[in-house]
Each structure stands twice: as structure tokens, then as C-alpha cells.
Design an enzyme around this catalytic site. Sequence first.
Site, PDB file in Angstrom:
ATOM      1  N   LYS A   1       0.939  -1.104   0.321  1.00 51.15           N
ATOM      2  CA  LYS A   1      -0.187  -0.188   0.109  1.00 51.15           C
ATOM      3  C   LYS A   1       0.965   1.307  -0.079  1.00 51.15           C
ATOM      4  CE  LYS A   1      -1.893   3.166   2.525  1.00 51.15           C
ATOM      5  NZ  LYS A   1      -1.796   3.899   2.057  1.00 51.15           N
TER       6      LYS A   1
ATOM      7  N   GLY B   1       6.772   4.522   8.448  1.00 51.98           N
ATOM      8  CA  GLY B   1       6.129   6.065   8.284  1.00 51.98           C
ATOM      9  C   GLY B   1       6.365   6.835   9.552  1.00 51.98           C
ATOM     10  N   SER B   2       5.088   7.110   9.783  1.00 48.16           N
ATOM     11  CA  SER B   2       5.245   8.726  11.672  1.00 48.16           C
ATOM     12  C   SER B   2       5.215   7.468  12.651  1.00 48.16           C
ATOM     13  CB  SER B   2       3.571   9.159  11.384  1.00 48.16           C
ATOM     14  OG  SER B   2       3.333   8.662  11.790  1.00 48.16           O
ATOM     15  N   THR B   3       6.318   7.819  13.308  1.00 47.28           N
ATOM     16  CA  THR B   3       5.810   7.153  14.937  1.00 47.28           C
ATOM     17  C   THR B   3       4.410   6.486  15.665  1.00 47.28           C
ATOM     18  OG1 THR B   3       8.014   7.698  15.243  1.00 47.28           O
ATOM     19  CG2 THR B   3       6.996   6.911  17.293  1.00 47.28           C
TER      20      THR B   3
ATOM     21  N   GLY C   1       2.892   3.996  13.373  1.00 42.05           N
ATOM     22  CA  GLY C   1       3.739   2.692  13.858  1.00 42.05           C
ATOM     23  C   GLY C   1       2.941   2.468  15.041  1.00 42.05           C
TER      24      GLY C   1
ATOM     25  N   GLU D   1       9.303   0.457  10.232  1.00 43.74           N
ATOM     26  CA  GLU D   1      10.750   1.629   9.697  1.00 43.74           C
ATOM     27  C   GLU D   1       9.783   2.989  10.720  1.00 43.74           C
ATOM     28  OE1 GLU D   1      13.549   1.128   9.976  1.00 43.74           O
ATOM     29  OE2 GLU D   1      13.869  -0.900   8.755  1.00 43.74           O
TER      30      GLU D   1
ATOM     31  N   CYS E   1      13.940  10.764   6.907  1.00 43.13           N
ATOM     32  CA  CYS E   1      14.123  10.212   8.102  1.00 43.13           C
ATOM     33  C   CYS E   1      14.909   9.820   8.878  1.00 43.13           C
ATOM     34  CB  CYS E   1      13.042   8.132   8.058  1.00 43.13           C
ATOM     35  SG  CYS E   1      14.090   7.743   7.522  1.00 43.13           S
TER      36      CYS E   1
ATOM     37  N   GLU F   1      10.100  15.369  15.235  1.00 49.44           N
ATOM     38  CA  GLU F   1      10.578  15.765  13.649  1.00 49.44           C
ATOM     39  C   GLU F   1      10.402  16.808  13.067  1.00 49.44           C
ATOM     40  OE1 GLU F   1       8.861  11.952  11.173  1.00 49.44           O
ATOM     41  OE2 GLU F   1      11.261  11.522  10.606  1.00 49.44           O
TER      42      GLU F   1
HETATM   43  P1  NAD Z   1       2.422   8.296   7.783  1.00 50.24           P
HETATM   44  O1  NAD Z   1       2.503   7.255   8.900  1.00 50.24           O
HETATM   45  O2  NAD Z   1       1.612   8.605   7.261  1.00 50.24           O
HETATM   46  O3  NAD Z   1       1.633   7.417   6.571  1.00 50.24           O
HETATM   47  C1  NAD Z   1       2.441   5.926   6.242  1.00 50.24           C
HETATM   48  C2  NAD Z   1       1.630   5.031   5.480  1.00 50.24           C
HETATM   49  O4  NAD Z   1       0.715   4.428   6.253  1.00 50.24           O
HETATM   50  C3  NAD Z   1       0.919   5.084   4.509  1.00 50.24           C
HETATM   51  O5  NAD Z   1       0.486   4.506   2.763  1.00 50.24           O
HETATM   52  C4  NAD Z   1      -0.397   5.857   4.711  1.00 50.24           C
HETATM   53  O6  NAD Z   1      -1.667   6.383   4.054  1.00 50.24           O
HETATM   54  C5  NAD Z   1      -0.774   4.702   6.002  1.00 50.24           C
HETATM   55  N1  NAD Z   1      -1.234   4.754   6.616  1.00 50.24           N
HETATM   56  C6  NAD Z   1      -1.742   5.664   7.570  1.00 50.24           C
HETATM   57  N2  NAD Z   1      -2.306   5.783   8.467  1.00 50.24           N
HETATM   58  C7  NAD Z   1      -2.600   3.832   8.418  1.00 50.24           C
HETATM   59  C8  NAD Z   1      -3.357   3.189   9.398  1.00 50.24           C
HETATM   60  N3  NAD Z   1      -4.066   3.813  10.163  1.00 50.24           N
HETATM   61  N4  NAD Z   1      -3.328   2.266   9.190  1.00 50.24           N
HETATM   62  C9  NAD Z   1      -2.265   1.407   8.468  1.00 50.24           C
HETATM   63  N5  NAD Z   1      -1.930   2.091   7.307  1.00 50.24           N
HETATM   64  C10 NAD Z   1      -1.652   4.056   7.447  1.00 50.24           C
HETATM   65  O7  NAD Z   1       3.404   8.516   6.807  1.00 50.24           O
HETATM   66  P2  NAD Z   1       4.361   9.237   6.601  1.00 50.24           P
HETATM   67  O8  NAD Z   1       3.829  11.379   6.761  1.00 50.24           O
HETATM   68  O9  NAD Z   1       3.710   9.545   4.857  1.00 50.24           O
HETATM   69  O10 NAD Z   1       5.611   9.445   6.092  1.00 50.24           O
HETATM   70  C11 NAD Z   1       6.188  10.663   6.230  1.00 50.24           C
HETATM   71  C12 NAD Z   1       6.666   9.672   8.661  1.00 50.24           C
HETATM   72  O11 NAD Z   1       7.881   8.338   7.678  1.00 50.24           O
HETATM   73  C13 NAD Z   1       8.239   9.837   8.573  1.00 50.24           C
HETATM   74  O12 NAD Z   1       8.094  10.280  10.834  1.00 50.24           O
HETATM   75  C14 NAD Z   1       9.561   9.354   8.320  1.00 50.24           C
HETATM   76  O13 NAD Z   1      10.601   9.604   9.565  1.00 50.24           O
HETATM   77  C15 NAD Z   1       8.847   8.586   8.789  1.00 50.24           C
HETATM   78  N6  NAD Z   1       9.463   7.408   8.109  1.00 50.24           N
HETATM   79  C16 NAD Z   1      11.003   6.247   8.203  1.00 50.24           C
HETATM   80  C17 NAD Z   1      11.960   6.515   7.188  1.00 50.24           C
HETATM   81  C18 NAD Z   1      12.199   4.618   8.076  1.00 50.24           C
HETATM   82  O14 NAD Z   1      12.920   4.269   7.820  1.00 50.24           O
HETATM   83  N7  NAD Z   1      12.644   4.795   9.446  1.00 50.24           N
HETATM   84  C19 NAD Z   1      11.965   5.782   5.926  1.00 50.24           C
HETATM   85  C20 NAD Z   1      10.685   7.234   5.852  1.00 50.24           C
HETATM   86  C21 NAD Z   1       9.920   7.620   6.290  1.00 50.24           C
END
Ligand code: NAD
Length: 466
Positions: free
Chosen positions: A166, A219-221, A224, A241, A275, A367
Site C-alpha cells: 500500500k 511512516g510516522s511514529t 506505527g 521504520e 527519516c 521531527e
Molecule cells: P504516515 O505515517 O502518515 O503514513 C505512512 C503510510 O501509512 C501511508 O501509506 C499511509 O497511507 C499509511 N497509513 C496511515 N494511517 C494508517 C493506518 N491507520 N493504518 C495503516 N496504514 C496507515 O507517514 P508519512 O507522512 O507518509 O511519512 C513520513 C514519516 O515516515 C516520517 O515520520 C518519517 O520519518 C517516516 N519514515 C521513516 C523511515 C525509516 O526507515 N525509519 C523511512 C521513511 C520515512
Amino acid sequence: MSSEHQPPAGPAPAEHRILNPATEEVIATVPATTPDQVDAAVTRAAEAQRQWAALAPGDRARLLRRFAATVDTHLEELAQLEVREAGHPVGNARWEAGNARDLLEYAAGGIERLTGTQIPVAGGLNITLHEPLGVVAVIAPWNFPMPIAAWGTAPALAAGNAVLLKPAETTPLTALRLAELGLAAGLPEGLFQVLPGAGPVAGTALVEHPGVAKVVFTGSTGVGKQIMARCADGVKRVTLELGGKSPNIVFADADIEKAAAAAPGSFLDNTGQDCCARSRILVQASVYDRFLELLEPAVKAVTVGDPADPATGMGPLISAAQRDRVRSYVPDDAPVAIRGEAPEGKGFWYPATVLEGRPEDRAATEEIFGPVAVVLPFEDEADAVRLANATDYGLSGSIWTRDVGRALRVSGAVAAGNLSVNSHSSVRYWTPFGGYKQSGLGRELGPDALAAFTETKNVFISTEEQ
Ligand code: NAD
């Protein structure tokens, strides 16, 4: 987005309009996957996975290599798509497409080497087996849509699993194209499917589906943590991650010119939407003024503008919402030390910004995910380590010093998964990557990447006479 990020209220959209963040033009409209479609996709994936896992390892490896070769012949197309949907400068986008190809090749090379062990025991033979998990969900963010899609997908497929990917709402196009290329390369129908859609709808349906054995979330903490809690119900496997607030520690004994020249890349690359961004610059007090003097021209030398131009160093932010978020960290009375330029008019532009301040400031602790860094002075090594660790995150960091003992002591003392000495480089597909503390759980990439998509089974065979 941060942990405060909430999905917009109201019904989920039936489709997502994909904007070019440099021009705000709509470049595509992509239907959003419904929970029923997720369910049907899991059924198809499970069927494909059974056939895939039954193939000889050499045959799986050959198909994944063919997938890598197909990506290789479409590198420029994929890179241009990333430029348009994510606003990445074309040089970076080319690296990203190459990284997806490299991951597929590397994972293919691991298939025949995914061996178990034989452990000495009395009265029999003890062996371990690595068995695939089944259907794996990979949920990707928008900041590096192509590499992160590949980081989860390639080793999961290589280890004998099916993958449902996704992508983020704003950046599904390269993922959709990768799935088409996989099919063209001969992957079985249903084995690797891309399900674009809203996180709280398609994402949640995937996470909660009993037919999904593992969730790999980047994605975001905040999101996560929600996913980890949902996975607890079925004791589902999970790799996370998450976010970061990484330090760039500059000691007085470092090559200060080199450290200052390298610093802009460490927090402006991908417009700071990284990130691993070293967005807290910790500088020893005795060289603080000198470092800032050198940093200013280096920041101002980064060319901001059209991502399709190979001379561009920094493109736009991903969206208007992200720009509002970044702005909120730089109020009118913010202690701005350095400010770059940004284009006027259409596009989600934001200038490179370096703030001074205190360690407890919001900009120094949260962040930001934009081209904004905070520079803070420290007195000695112990102070540097204390400041570096004064965060819930622990993804990466850099240490600039000419003293090898200090480099090793500080690398040992900083609680982060990816540290670099006299460098800002964090990511190689053949070395492990992941976070300490609230930056994540588990590791991706590197020699153990395939094993993370297996269960280890221990089998004892008695040699007693029957
Ligand atoms: P986000 O958490 O908003 O979304 C990430 C993904 O999760 C998207 O595909 C989103 O549609 C999906 N999502 C959102 N809510 C969900 C739910 N309730 N259930 C399942 N899936 C859901 O993050 P973002 O804004 O897209 O990305 C930025 C974040 O990602 C930053 O915090 C960044 O640090 C982190 N990031 C981490 C790494 C790493 O390897 N540690 C790498 C890249 C980005």
C-alpha cells in the site's frame, strides 16, 4: 507526519488526485482500494504464494533477477515518474530507481543462501528451517516511495512470500508501475499487488486482515504505534521504520570546513523529508561561530527549483499540508541564523532554514520533515552524547572528529541504529538499517533481510532404533 497527525475527518475518498508538488498540476487520478478489494487481494495473494513457495529456489531467483532486469530497462521512466509525483530532483530520483533494481538483484542473490543450520544434539539430528510467512503487507510513506516499496517487497518475495503493497495516498504511481513491471517479467499473477488508498481504510483493512501474516510499516511514529497495537491482537509479525530527529555532532578537532560543507546535504536532501535527516546540528562551543560562518554559504549554494533540471539540489515539499506543518516550526520570531531562497508562485516551496535555540525547543525535539535544522552548542564529549540522546528517536546520526578513539566512544554511546563518522551516509542495501527506541522495531536491508520474512522452525529427528 508527527504523532499528532490525524487523518482528515469525513468519508474516505473513492479516488486520489495525484499532484505534481512543483507545479500543483493534477498528473493522475488513482482509485482508492476498498476493504472488500483488500479482502479479495489477500485471497489471490495467498493462492499465488502457495505456488511461489513451491518453486525451486533457483527458479524464484531467476524470476526476481528478470524483474530487476526489467526495472533496469525502465529506470529513466521510473525516475521521471518520481520527479513528477514526489518532486524529487532528477539525480536523486535516478538513484532511487537504481536502488529498487539493486534491492531486487540483491534479494534474488540471497534465495539459494537462505540456509538453515545443523546443531549438535545427543540421540539424533537437529536442523533448522526457514519457512515463508505467507502474505506480507508493505505500507510505504511518500518521502521515498520507490526505494521503501522495494526494501520490503524484494526480500519478502525472495523468502517465498506474496506482497500486498500500500503506497502513500500522494505517491502511488511508481509503486503501480513496479507491479506492472513485475508481471511483465513473469511474476505469477497476484503475487505482488499494489493497493493504493487511504491509510485508515485500505491500510487498516490490510493490518487487520487475518490472512496477512506480517506488516512492514514505514511512516510516522504515531501511526506505527497504532499499527503495532492492532498487530498485537493476532500476534502478527511487524517491522516498523519510523521517524527520527538525528544529531550531526561536530567536535572542535574535526575538519570543520569539510563538516560544514557536508552539513546541508544531511538535512536538505529530499527537502528534509528524510527519516535520517540530521536536523539537530550539535557543534562544540569553541568552533560554533566558525562553523556557522562556513555553513551559511554552503546552505545558500544549494540550488532550489525545478526538480526536472539536473542542476537542482532541492525540490518542493510534498504538499501544502506539509508546508503548513514545516512553517509552524518557524514562527515570525524564530531565531533564524541562516535562510535560503525558494521560488515564488505555484508549488509547495520552502526555503532552507537554520535555527539557533535551546535543546528543549519544539523545533529541536520534534521531527519537522522539512528543510529546517536547529544548531545547538555543546561543551564536551559527555555533553554532546547527552544532547544526542535527549530524544525518543534513535534512527541515525553523524560524528565529525579526527580522533578515532572519540569516534568509537561516541558511536558506542549514541543510541541510534545507523551512525556515520565523518560522513552522512546511512543507507546501503547490503548493510542493515533500522531504529533504536521509538524510531522503529526490527531491521531491513543487509544480509539478514530475507530471514526477517521467515519463521525459523526447529526439527529434531531421533536416531533411536524404531
Ligand atoms: P504516515 O505515517 O502518515 O503514513 C505512512 C503510510 O501509512 C501511508 O501509506 C499511509 O497511507 C499509511 N497509513 C496511515 N494511517 C494508517 C493506518 N491507520 N493504518 C495503516 N496504514 C496507515 O507517514 P508519512 O507522512 O507518509 O511519512 C513520513 C514519516 O515516515 C516520517 O515520520 C518519517 O520519518 C517516516 N519514515 C521513516 C523511515 C525509516 O526507515 N525509519 C523511512 C521513511 C520515512
